[in-house]
Design a protein around this motif. Structure first.
Motif, PDB file in Angstrom:
ATOM      1  N   PHE A   7     -57.267 -73.267  45.521  1.00 19.26           N
ATOM      2  CA  PHE A   7     -56.580 -73.255  46.812  1.00 19.26           C
ATOM      3  C   PHE A   7     -56.011 -71.860  47.060  1.00 19.26           C
ATOM      4  O   PHE A   7     -55.565 -71.188  46.147  1.00 19.26           O
ATOM      5  CB  PHE A   7     -55.455 -74.292  46.836  1.00 19.26           C
ATOM      6  CG  PHE A   7     -55.926 -75.690  47.138  1.00 19.26           C
ATOM      7  CD1 PHE A   7     -56.962 -76.272  46.436  1.00 19.26           C
ATOM      8  CD2 PHE A   7     -55.318 -76.434  48.142  1.00 19.26           C
ATOM      9  CE1 PHE A   7     -57.392 -77.559  46.702  1.00 19.26           C
ATOM     10  CE2 PHE A   7     -55.728 -77.721  48.421  1.00 19.26           C
ATOM     11  CZ  PHE A   7     -56.780 -78.289  47.710  1.00 19.26           C
ATOM     12  N   ASP A   8     -55.989 -71.447  48.331  1.00 16.31           N
ATOM     13  CA  ASP A   8     -55.521 -70.113  48.677  1.00 16.31           C
ATOM     14  C   ASP A   8     -54.022 -69.956  48.470  1.00 16.31           C
ATOM     15  O   ASP A   8     -53.530 -68.840  48.247  1.00 16.31           O
ATOM     16  CB  ASP A   8     -55.858 -69.784  50.138  1.00 16.31           C
ATOM     17  CG  ASP A   8     -57.351 -69.673  50.377  1.00 16.31           C
ATOM     18  OD1 ASP A   8     -58.083 -69.382  49.412  1.00 16.31           O
ATOM     19  OD2 ASP A   8     -57.785 -69.887  51.530  1.00 16.31           O
ATOM     20  N   GLY A   9     -53.284 -71.067  48.580  1.00 18.69           N
ATOM     21  CA  GLY A   9     -51.837 -70.984  48.464  1.00 18.69           C
ATOM     22  C   GLY A   9     -51.257 -72.174  47.735  1.00 18.69           C
ATOM     23  O   GLY A   9     -51.973 -73.111  47.368  1.00 18.69           O
ATOM     24  N   PHE A  10     -49.959 -72.109  47.520  1.00 22.79           N
ATOM     25  CA  PHE A  10     -49.251 -73.279  46.982  1.00 22.79           C
ATOM     26  C   PHE A  10     -47.949 -73.431  47.741  1.00 22.79           C
ATOM     27  O   PHE A  10     -47.340 -72.437  48.187  1.00 22.79           O
ATOM     28  CB  PHE A  10     -49.008 -73.154  45.469  1.00 22.79           C
ATOM     29  CG  PHE A  10     -48.106 -72.021  45.069  1.00 22.79           C
ATOM     30  CD1 PHE A  10     -46.727 -72.206  44.942  1.00 22.79           C
ATOM     31  CD2 PHE A  10     -48.629 -70.762  44.815  1.00 22.79           C
ATOM     32  CE1 PHE A  10     -45.900 -71.161  44.565  1.00 22.79           C
ATOM     33  CE2 PHE A  10     -47.809 -69.707  44.438  1.00 22.79           C
ATOM     34  CZ  PHE A  10     -46.439 -69.909  44.312  1.00 22.79           C
ATOM     35  N   ALA A  11     -47.514 -74.657  47.908  1.00 25.41           N
ATOM     36  CA  ALA A  11     -46.330 -74.946  48.710  1.00 25.41           C
ATOM     37  C   ALA A  11     -45.157 -75.345  47.832  1.00 25.41           C
ATOM     38  O   ALA A  11     -45.339 -75.952  46.760  1.00 25.41           O
ATOM     39  CB  ALA A  11     -46.623 -76.057  49.712  1.00 25.41           C
ATOM     40  N   ILE A  12     -43.967 -75.037  48.299  1.00 26.00           N
ATOM     41  CA  ILE A  12     -42.743 -75.611  47.770  1.00 26.00           C
ATOM     42  C   ILE A  12     -42.079 -76.325  48.941  1.00 26.00           C
ATOM     43  O   ILE A  12     -41.790 -75.716  49.973  1.00 26.00           O
ATOM     44  CB  ILE A  12     -41.799 -74.544  47.178  1.00 26.00           C
ATOM     45  CG1 ILE A  12     -42.468 -73.864  45.988  1.00 26.00           C
ATOM     46  CG2 ILE A  12     -40.479 -75.180  46.750  1.00 26.00           C
ATOM     47  CD1 ILE A  12     -41.643 -72.751  45.363  1.00 26.00           C
ATOM     48  N   LYS A  13     -41.873 -77.622  48.780  1.00 24.72           N
ATOM     49  CA  LYS A  13     -41.336 -78.455  49.854  1.00 24.72           C
ATOM     50  C   LYS A  13     -39.936 -78.923  49.506  1.00 24.72           C
ATOM     51  O   LYS A  13     -39.683 -79.399  48.399  1.00 24.72           O
ATOM     52  CB  LYS A  13     -42.274 -79.655  50.065  1.00 24.72           C
ATOM     53  CG  LYS A  13     -42.007 -80.482  51.317  1.00 24.72           C
ATOM     54  CD  LYS A  13     -41.104 -81.669  51.073  1.00 24.72           C
ATOM     55  CE  LYS A  13     -41.684 -82.700  50.130  1.00 24.72           C
ATOM     56  NZ  LYS A  13     -42.751 -83.468  50.739  1.00 24.72           N
ATOM     57  N   ARG A  47     -52.583 -65.906  45.093  1.00 25.23           N
ATOM     58  CA  ARG A  47     -53.082 -64.685  44.445  1.00 25.23           C
ATOM     59  C   ARG A  47     -51.945 -63.719  44.120  1.00 25.23           C
ATOM     60  O   ARG A  47     -51.917 -63.122  43.042  1.00 25.23           O
ATOM     61  CB  ARG A  47     -54.116 -63.992  45.345  1.00 25.23           C
ATOM     62  CG  ARG A  47     -54.755 -62.748  44.722  1.00 25.23           C
ATOM     63  CD  ARG A  47     -55.850 -62.213  45.622  1.00 25.23           C
ATOM     64  NE  ARG A  47     -55.330 -61.770  46.902  1.00 25.23           N
ATOM     65  CZ  ARG A  47     -54.832 -60.552  47.131  1.00 25.23           C
ATOM     66  NH1 ARG A  47     -54.785 -59.662  46.150  1.00 25.23           N
ATOM     67  NH2 ARG A  47     -54.395 -60.218  48.333  1.00 25.23           N
ATOM     68  N   THR A  48     -50.989 -63.576  45.061  1.00 29.32           N
ATOM     69  CA  THR A  48     -49.924 -62.579  44.884  1.00 29.32           C
ATOM     70  C   THR A  48     -48.545 -63.195  44.671  1.00 29.32           C
ATOM     71  O   THR A  48     -47.617 -62.510  44.231  1.00 29.32           O
ATOM     72  CB  THR A  48     -49.840 -61.657  46.110  1.00 29.32           C
ATOM     73  OG1 THR A  48     -49.417 -62.431  47.251  1.00 29.32           O
ATOM     74  CG2 THR A  48     -51.182 -61.011  46.402  1.00 29.32           C
ATOM     75  N   GLY A  49     -48.371 -64.464  45.034  1.00 26.10           N
ATOM     76  CA  GLY A  49     -47.060 -65.096  44.945  1.00 26.10           C
ATOM     77  C   GLY A  49     -46.144 -64.754  46.089  1.00 26.10           C
ATOM     78  O   GLY A  49     -44.992 -65.214  46.131  1.00 26.10           O
ATOM     79  N   LEU A  50     -46.613 -63.981  47.065  1.00 21.63           N
ATOM     80  CA  LEU A  50     -45.786 -63.623  48.214  1.00 21.63           C
ATOM     81  C   LEU A  50     -45.697 -64.792  49.199  1.00 21.63           C
ATOM     82  O   LEU A  50     -46.663 -65.552  49.369  1.00 21.63           O
ATOM     83  CB  LEU A  50     -46.369 -62.403  48.927  1.00 21.63           C
ATOM     84  CG  LEU A  50     -46.350 -61.082  48.149  1.00 21.63           C
ATOM     85  CD1 LEU A  50     -47.080 -60.001  48.941  1.00 21.63           C
ATOM     86  CD2 LEU A  50     -44.917 -60.654  47.848  1.00 21.63           C
ATOM     87  N   MET A  86     -43.891 -51.999  50.154  1.00 17.07           N
ATOM     88  CA  MET A  86     -44.941 -52.226  51.166  1.00 17.07           C
ATOM     89  C   MET A  86     -44.672 -53.544  51.877  1.00 17.07           C
ATOM     90  O   MET A  86     -44.489 -54.583  51.241  1.00 17.07           O
ATOM     91  CB  MET A  86     -46.319 -52.256  50.499  1.00 17.07           C
ATOM     92  CG  MET A  86     -47.472 -52.412  51.471  1.00 17.07           C
ATOM     93  SD  MET A  86     -49.058 -52.292  50.618  1.00 17.07           S
ATOM     94  CE  MET A  86     -50.167 -52.525  51.989  1.00 17.07           C
ATOM     95  N   ALA A  87     -44.624 -53.514  53.202  1.00 17.14           N
ATOM     96  CA  ALA A  87     -44.269 -54.692  53.985  1.00 17.14           C
ATOM     97  C   ALA A  87     -45.432 -55.676  54.055  1.00 17.14           C
ATOM     98  O   ALA A  87     -46.609 -55.301  53.954  1.00 17.14           O
ATOM     99  CB  ALA A  87     -43.863 -54.277  55.396  1.00 17.14           C
ATOM    100  N   HIS A  88     -45.090 -56.933  54.210  1.00 17.30           N
ATOM    101  CA  HIS A  88     -46.090 -57.935  54.521  1.00 17.30           C
ATOM    102  C   HIS A  88     -45.498 -58.891  55.538  1.00 17.30           C
ATOM    103  O   HIS A  88     -44.284 -58.905  55.775  1.00 17.30           O
ATOM    104  CB  HIS A  88     -46.554 -58.678  53.260  1.00 17.30           C
ATOM    105  CG  HIS A  88     -45.575 -59.674  52.744  1.00 17.30           C
ATOM    106  ND1 HIS A  88     -44.451 -59.311  52.013  1.00 17.30           N
ATOM    107  CD2 HIS A  88     -45.533 -61.029  52.845  1.00 17.30           C
ATOM    108  CE1 HIS A  88     -43.772 -60.392  51.673  1.00 17.30           C
ATOM    109  NE2 HIS A  88     -44.397 -61.446  52.172  1.00 17.30           N
ATOM    110  N   ASP A  89     -46.340 -59.686  56.180  1.00 18.71           N
ATOM    111  CA  ASP A  89     -45.907 -60.565  57.257  1.00 18.71           C
ATOM    112  C   ASP A  89     -45.669 -61.984  56.759  1.00 18.71           C
ATOM    113  O   ASP A  89     -46.417 -62.505  55.916  1.00 18.71           O
ATOM    114  CB  ASP A  89     -46.958 -60.602  58.372  1.00 18.71           C
ATOM    115  CG  ASP A  89     -47.082 -59.268  59.093  1.00 18.71           C
ATOM    116  OD1 ASP A  89     -46.125 -58.471  59.016  1.00 18.71           O
ATOM    117  OD2 ASP A  89     -48.137 -59.030  59.711  1.00 18.71           O
TER     118      ASP A  89
END
Length: 327
Positions: free
Chosen positions: A66-72, A98-101, A1-4
């Motif tokens: 938090f809704d997301g997490f960053a890798i910098k 939530r999904t790691g995507l 299933m595709a995601h953007d």
């Protein structure tokens, strides 16, 4: 299933976010979260590349809520100017918490790091500097020197600024830029001792590996924020100054022990007790400045929590900016 996945350029990011009190609040929230003990933040992945005169740092953190997490990823290749290229670049990848995507890739070339680092300096000044600052000083003349003074002025609106750097021409250029940006009196100071002795708030923004500020220059009512030490061996502040201060504060003790000012102090047999962290002061777990005459030092090595905070904040305000790629 595709995601953007949304791809966002530096130019688009510069339009979306600037260094302001909102950015400062976002980074303050990240520090407060660190003090809660539930943030997952692994040690910095750091590569020193002497053969290429370069270094690479990778930072990340997961912050509950938090809704997301960053890798910098932050490369610095310091011979690049001879090739007509900037020394610093890099990017941030934002993942769904939530999904790691992967949700977005911010091709910021270090812009978001610049903003969050300057905002962290403002947080330190807000919680640790004297309530009234008439004269501030900055040691260093690069992009971060300029941004740190702009950030500090947001929370401590000083009327006079002193600038010190190794290259007089670069110091003059930095002073001229800050004079125009802040609209205050800005002078080049030929030596760092004079700068420190005449300032209530000092920020160091250099890659120095030997102290730029000595212990006997400290005076009542002084706050210092050191941001240059972010890899092992870097050192801007005399270890004796850390011991002499009324309060020394880390952004993250485990990082400052290996890549901040605390590393040199421990090597000198000083500061053997565990110092407090800035988040603990923000949340009231530890007392901050004890009075107008106190001497305080804050050691900022830069944390993955700051990167996650700024990246998730940017994602919320980006709107339709960027290029959406279905994968």
């Amino acid at each position: 299933m595709a995601h953007d996945i949304r791809i966002v350029t530096e130019a688009q990011l510069r339009e979306a976010i600037q260094l302001d009190l909102t950015a400062v609040d976002v980074i303050e929230e990240a520090f407060a979260a660190l003090a809660g003990g539930e943030v997952v933040m692994p040690p910095i992945l750091s590569m020193d590349l002497p053969q290429a005169n370069g270094e690479v740092d990778v930072k990340t953190a997961y912050i509950p809520g938090f809704d997301g997490f960053a890798i910098k990823v932050s490369p610095g290749f310091f011979d690049n100017p001879t090739l007509g290229l900037p020394s610093l670049n890099g990017l941030m990848m934002l993942f769904s918490a939530r999904t790691g995507l992967v949700e977005a890739v911010f091709l910021d070339n270090g812009y978001l790091t610049d903003i969050r680092t300057a905002a962290a300096g403002a947080v330190a000044a807000w919680h640790l500097a004297p309530a009234v600052v008439e004269t501030a000083g900055v040691i260093g003349t690069g992009v971060q020197a300029r941004l740190q003074m702009q950030a500090a002025h947001l929370v401590r609106p000083f009327s006079r600024l002193l600038v010190n750097g190794r290259d007089p021409a670069k110091a003059e250029a930095c002073a001229a830029d800050l004079r125009a940006t802040l609209g205050i009196e800005v002078e080049v100071c030929a030596d760092s001792e004079t700068l420190v002795r005449n300032s209530q708030l000092v920020v160091t923004t250099t890659p120095a590996r030997a102290p730029l500020i000595m212990a006997d220059w400290l005076h009542p009512g002084l706050h210092i924020t050191a941001i240059g030490s972010d890899q092992s061996g870097k050192n801007e502040i005399d270890p004796k100054a850390l011991a002499a201060a009324d309060l020394y504060v880390c952004d993250r003790v485990s990082q400052c022990e290996t890549s901040g000012e605390l590393e040199a102090a421990r090597a000198a047999g000083l500061m053997l007790r565990t110092p407090p962290e800035l988040g603990q002061i923000i949340t009231g777990q530890v007392k901050g400045r004890l009075g107008p005459s106190a001497i305080t030092i804050c050691d900022l090595t830069g944390t993955g929590a700051q990167d996650t905070a700024i990246a998730t904040h940017v994602a919320k305000i980006m709107g339709d900016a960027g290029t959406v790629i279905p994968v």
